[in-house]
Design a protein around this motif. Structure first.
Motif, PDB file in Angstrom:
ATOM      1  N   ASP A  52       5.272 -36.472  -2.454  1.00  0.00           N
ATOM      2  CA  ASP A  52       4.082 -36.160  -3.251  1.00  0.00           C
ATOM      3  C   ASP A  52       3.057 -35.401  -2.399  1.00  0.00           C
ATOM      4  OD1 ASP A  52       2.272 -36.424  -5.615  1.00  0.00           O
ATOM      5  OD2 ASP A  52       1.130 -37.664  -4.207  1.00  0.00           O
ATOM      6  N   HIS A  53       2.828 -35.866  -1.179  1.00  0.00           N
ATOM      7  CA  HIS A  53       1.896 -35.165  -0.281  1.00  0.00           C
ATOM      8  C   HIS A  53       2.409 -33.763   0.024  1.00  0.00           C
ATOM      9  CE1 HIS A  53       0.141 -39.182   1.436  1.00  0.00           C
ATOM     10  NE2 HIS A  53      -0.184 -38.984   0.169  1.00  0.00           N
ATOM     11  N   ALA A  54       3.709 -33.637   0.256  1.00  0.00           N
ATOM     12  CA  ALA A  54       4.286 -32.321   0.537  1.00  0.00           C
ATOM     13  C   ALA A  54       4.051 -31.366  -0.637  1.00  0.00           C
ATOM     14  CB  ALA A  54       5.783 -32.443   0.839  1.00  0.00           C
ATOM     15  N   LYS A  55       4.264 -31.858  -1.850  1.00  0.00           N
ATOM     16  CA  LYS A  55       4.033 -31.009  -3.029  1.00  0.00           C
ATOM     17  C   LYS A  55       2.575 -30.582  -3.106  1.00  0.00           C
ATOM     18  CE  LYS A  55       5.617 -33.878  -6.087  1.00  0.00           C
ATOM     19  NZ  LYS A  55       6.038 -34.542  -7.324  1.00  0.00           N
ATOM     20  N   ARG A  56       1.668 -31.524  -2.937  1.00  0.00           N
ATOM     21  CA  ARG A  56       0.238 -31.220  -3.048  1.00  0.00           C
ATOM     22  C   ARG A  56      -0.209 -30.260  -1.944  1.00  0.00           C
ATOM     23  NH1 ARG A  56      -1.606 -37.331  -3.437  1.00  0.00           N
ATOM     24  NH2 ARG A  56      -3.636 -36.526  -2.826  1.00  0.00           N
ATOM     25  N   VAL A  57       0.205 -30.528  -0.724  1.00  0.00           N
ATOM     26  CA  VAL A  57      -0.194 -29.677   0.397  1.00  0.00           C
ATOM     27  C   VAL A  57       0.433 -28.288   0.253  1.00  0.00           C
ATOM     28  CG1 VAL A  57       0.003 -29.370   2.910  1.00  0.00           C
ATOM     29  CG2 VAL A  57      -0.671 -31.590   1.964  1.00  0.00           C
ATOM     30  N   GLY A  58       1.700 -28.233  -0.133  1.00  0.00           N
ATOM     31  CA  GLY A  58       2.358 -26.935  -0.338  1.00  0.00           C
ATOM     32  C   GLY A  58       1.664 -26.100  -1.399  1.00  0.00           C
ATOM     33  N   GLU A  59       1.291 -26.744  -2.497  1.00  0.00           N
ATOM     34  CA  GLU A  59       0.567 -26.031  -3.558  1.00  0.00           C
ATOM     35  C   GLU A  59      -0.787 -25.527  -3.061  1.00  0.00           C
ATOM     36  OE1 GLU A  59       1.382 -24.987  -6.500  1.00  0.00           O
ATOM     37  OE2 GLU A  59       3.297 -26.023  -6.743  1.00  0.00           O
ATOM     38  N   LYS A  60      -1.467 -26.336  -2.259  1.00  0.00           N
ATOM     39  CA  LYS A  60      -2.784 -25.939  -1.751  1.00  0.00           C
ATOM     40  C   LYS A  60      -2.649 -24.783  -0.760  1.00  0.00           C
ATOM     41  CE  LYS A  60      -6.205 -27.508  -2.706  1.00  0.00           C
ATOM     42  NZ  LYS A  60      -7.161 -27.104  -3.756  1.00  0.00           N
ATOM     43  N   ILE A  61      -1.647 -24.844   0.107  1.00  0.00           N
ATOM     44  CA  ILE A  61      -1.408 -23.746   1.045  1.00  0.00           C
ATOM     45  C   ILE A  61      -1.192 -22.449   0.277  1.00  0.00           C
ATOM     46  CG2 ILE A  61       0.271 -22.793   2.697  1.00  0.00           C
ATOM     47  CD1 ILE A  61       0.642 -25.743   3.694  1.00  0.00           C
ATOM     48  N   SER A  62      -0.377 -22.522  -0.759  1.00  0.00           N
ATOM     49  CA  SER A  62      -0.105 -21.343  -1.589  1.00  0.00           C
ATOM     50  C   SER A  62      -1.379 -20.851  -2.275  1.00  0.00           C
ATOM     51  CB  SER A  62       0.967 -21.692  -2.624  1.00  0.00           C
ATOM     52  OG  SER A  62       1.287 -20.574  -3.400  1.00  0.00           O
ATOM     53  N   ALA A  63      -2.189 -21.781  -2.786  1.00  0.00           N
ATOM     54  CA  ALA A  63      -3.439 -21.406  -3.448  1.00  0.00           C
ATOM     55  C   ALA A  63      -4.411 -20.728  -2.484  1.00  0.00           C
ATOM     56  CB  ALA A  63      -4.097 -22.645  -4.068  1.00  0.00           C
ATOM     57  N   LEU A  64      -4.347 -21.106  -1.211  1.00  0.00           N
ATOM     58  CA  LEU A  64      -5.229 -20.498  -0.208  1.00  0.00           C
ATOM     59  C   LEU A  64      -4.689 -19.173   0.318  1.00  0.00           C
ATOM     60  CD1 LEU A  64      -6.161 -23.719   1.835  1.00  0.00           C
ATOM     61  CD2 LEU A  64      -7.616 -22.468   0.207  1.00  0.00           C
ATOM     62  N   GLY A  65      -3.519 -18.766  -0.166  1.00  0.00           N
ATOM     63  CA  GLY A  65      -2.951 -17.486   0.228  1.00  0.00           C
ATOM     64  C   GLY A  65      -1.882 -17.565   1.302  1.00  0.00           C
ATOM     65  N   GLY A  66      -1.489 -18.778   1.664  1.00  0.00           N
ATOM     66  CA  GLY A  66      -0.472 -18.954   2.694  1.00  0.00           C
ATOM     67  C   GLY A  66       0.914 -19.155   2.112  1.00  0.00           C
ATOM     68  N   VAL A  67       1.876 -19.288   3.014  1.00  0.00           N
ATOM     69  CA  VAL A  67       3.262 -19.558   2.636  1.00  0.00           C
ATOM     70  C   VAL A  67       3.635 -20.928   3.193  1.00  0.00           C
ATOM     71  CG1 VAL A  67       5.662 -18.813   2.858  1.00  0.00           C
ATOM     72  CG2 VAL A  67       3.841 -17.099   2.662  1.00  0.00           C
ATOM     73  N   PRO A  68       3.946 -21.882   2.333  1.00  0.00           N
ATOM     74  CA  PRO A  68       4.302 -23.220   2.798  1.00  0.00           C
ATOM     75  C   PRO A  68       5.611 -23.219   3.598  1.00  0.00           C
ATOM     76  CG  PRO A  68       3.769 -23.240   0.453  1.00  0.00           C
ATOM     77  CD  PRO A  68       3.874 -21.802   0.868  1.00  0.00           C
ATOM     78  N   VAL A  69       5.626 -23.986   4.683  1.00  0.00           N
ATOM     79  CA  VAL A  69       6.834 -24.090   5.506  1.00  0.00           C
ATOM     80  C   VAL A  69       7.889 -24.930   4.791  1.00  0.00           C
ATOM     81  CG1 VAL A  69       5.602 -23.842   7.702  1.00  0.00           C
ATOM     82  CG2 VAL A  69       6.028 -26.123   6.781  1.00  0.00           C
ATOM     83  N   VAL A  70       9.131 -24.715   5.169  1.00  0.00           N
ATOM     84  CA  VAL A  70      10.240 -25.490   4.609  1.00  0.00           C
ATOM     85  C   VAL A  70      10.976 -26.255   5.706  1.00  0.00           C
ATOM     86  CG1 VAL A  70      10.558 -24.006   2.603  1.00  0.00           C
ATOM     87  CG2 VAL A  70      11.789 -23.510   4.726  1.00  0.00           C
ATOM     88  N   THR A  71      10.406 -26.274   6.894  1.00  0.00           N
ATOM     89  CA  THR A  71      11.040 -26.960   8.010  1.00  0.00           C
ATOM     90  C   THR A  71      10.395 -28.327   8.206  1.00  0.00           C
ATOM     91  OG1 THR A  71       9.494 -25.890   9.526  1.00  0.00           O
ATOM     92  CG2 THR A  71      11.630 -24.819   9.201  1.00  0.00           C
ATOM     93  N   ARG A  72      11.067 -29.150   8.990  1.00  0.00           N
ATOM     94  CA  ARG A  72      10.539 -30.468   9.311  1.00  0.00           C
ATOM     95  C   ARG A  72      10.705 -30.711  10.796  1.00  0.00           C
ATOM     96  NH1 ARG A  72      14.855 -33.488  10.423  1.00  0.00           N
ATOM     97  NH2 ARG A  72      16.759 -33.224   9.248  1.00  0.00           N
ATOM     98  N   ASN A  73      10.078 -31.764  11.266  1.00  0.00           N
ATOM     99  CA  ASN A  73      10.232 -32.193  12.647  1.00  0.00           C
ATOM    100  C   ASN A  73      11.460 -33.094  12.754  1.00  0.00           C
ATOM    101  OD1 ASN A  73       7.731 -30.935  13.358  1.00  0.00           O
ATOM    102  ND2 ASN A  73       6.688 -32.662  12.429  1.00  0.00           N
ATOM    103  N   GLU A  74      11.813 -33.472  13.967  1.00  0.00           N
ATOM    104  CA  GLU A  74      12.940 -34.366  14.176  1.00  0.00           C
ATOM    105  C   GLU A  74      12.624 -35.748  13.607  1.00  0.00           C
ATOM    106  OE1 GLU A  74      15.449 -36.197  17.924  1.00  0.00           O
ATOM    107  OE2 GLU A  74      14.389 -34.310  18.181  1.00  0.00           O
ATOM    108  N   ILE A  75      13.615 -36.364  12.981  1.00  0.00           N
ATOM    109  CA  ILE A  75      13.406 -37.703  12.448  1.00  0.00           C
ATOM    110  C   ILE A  75      13.910 -38.741  13.443  1.00  0.00           C
ATOM    111  CG2 ILE A  75      13.532 -36.931  10.055  1.00  0.00           C
ATOM    112  CD1 ILE A  75      16.298 -38.285   9.902  1.00  0.00           C
ATOM    113  N   LYS A  76      13.309 -39.920  13.370  1.00  0.00           N
ATOM    114  CA  LYS A  76      13.730 -41.046  14.210  1.00  0.00           C
ATOM    115  C   LYS A  76      14.628 -41.944  13.358  1.00  0.00           C
ATOM    116  CE  LYS A  76       9.648 -41.027  17.120  1.00  0.00           C
ATOM    117  NZ  LYS A  76       8.514 -41.811  17.626  1.00  0.00           N
TER     118      LYS A  76
END
Length: 150
Positions: A52-76
């Motif tokens: 849910d946070h990823a969706k909201r943040v991705g939408e906001k990044i796009s609204a601000l004119g950016g391109v949301p990343v599709v990568t992630r960090n290493e998982i434990k």
């Protein structure tokens, strides 16, 4: 306002959220034994919150004119419940740190500040919950020692 620094940092937050989706999902898959019924649902709910946070943040990044990343960090990954809970507390604490920095960068855009504060509050709730779950355990003591030395 120059939004590029905010976009760049929000993309780091987004990477962290994508990591949460994978890490919490994996924890729900790996948890076994008598604690599976208690914790598997908790970890899936945390994965859903990260999504849910990823969706909201991705939408906001796009609204601000950016391109949301599709990568992630290493998982434990681990099958040890105490270690999963410790990793979860560390993950949520890092999210609080990241969204706090994003708030500083967003200063001057009230709507963006409120947007980030809402996510920050949910992340802090996660810190509080995992802190309570770990209270009195060796895993909590190692997290406390680590945060004091940082």
């Amino acid at each position: 306002m120059d939004y590029q620094p905010v976009i760049d940092h929000m993309n780091e937050c987004l990477k962290h959220e994508w990591t949460g989706v994978a890490q919490y999902s994996q924890a729900s898959f790996l948890i076994e034994g008598v604690w599976r019924e208690v914790y598997a649902k908790t970890f899936i709910e945390n994965a859903e919150e990260s999504f849910d946070h990823a969706k909201r943040v991705g939408e906001k990044i796009s609204a601000l004119g950016g391109v949301p990343v599709v990568t992630r960090n290493e998982i434990k990954q681990t099958r040890d419940l105490q270690e999963i809970l410790k990793n979860s507390l560390e993950f949520e604490s890092k999210a609080v740190e990241m969204y706090t920095k994003a708030l500083e960068l967003a200063e001057g855009d009230r709507a963006l500040v409120v947007f980030l504060e809402n996510i920050l509050e949910e992340e802090q709730d996660g810190v509080d919950e995992f802190t309570k779950l770990l209270r009195g355990t060796e895993a909590m003591e190692s997290v406390s020692t680590k945060s004091k030395s940082a």
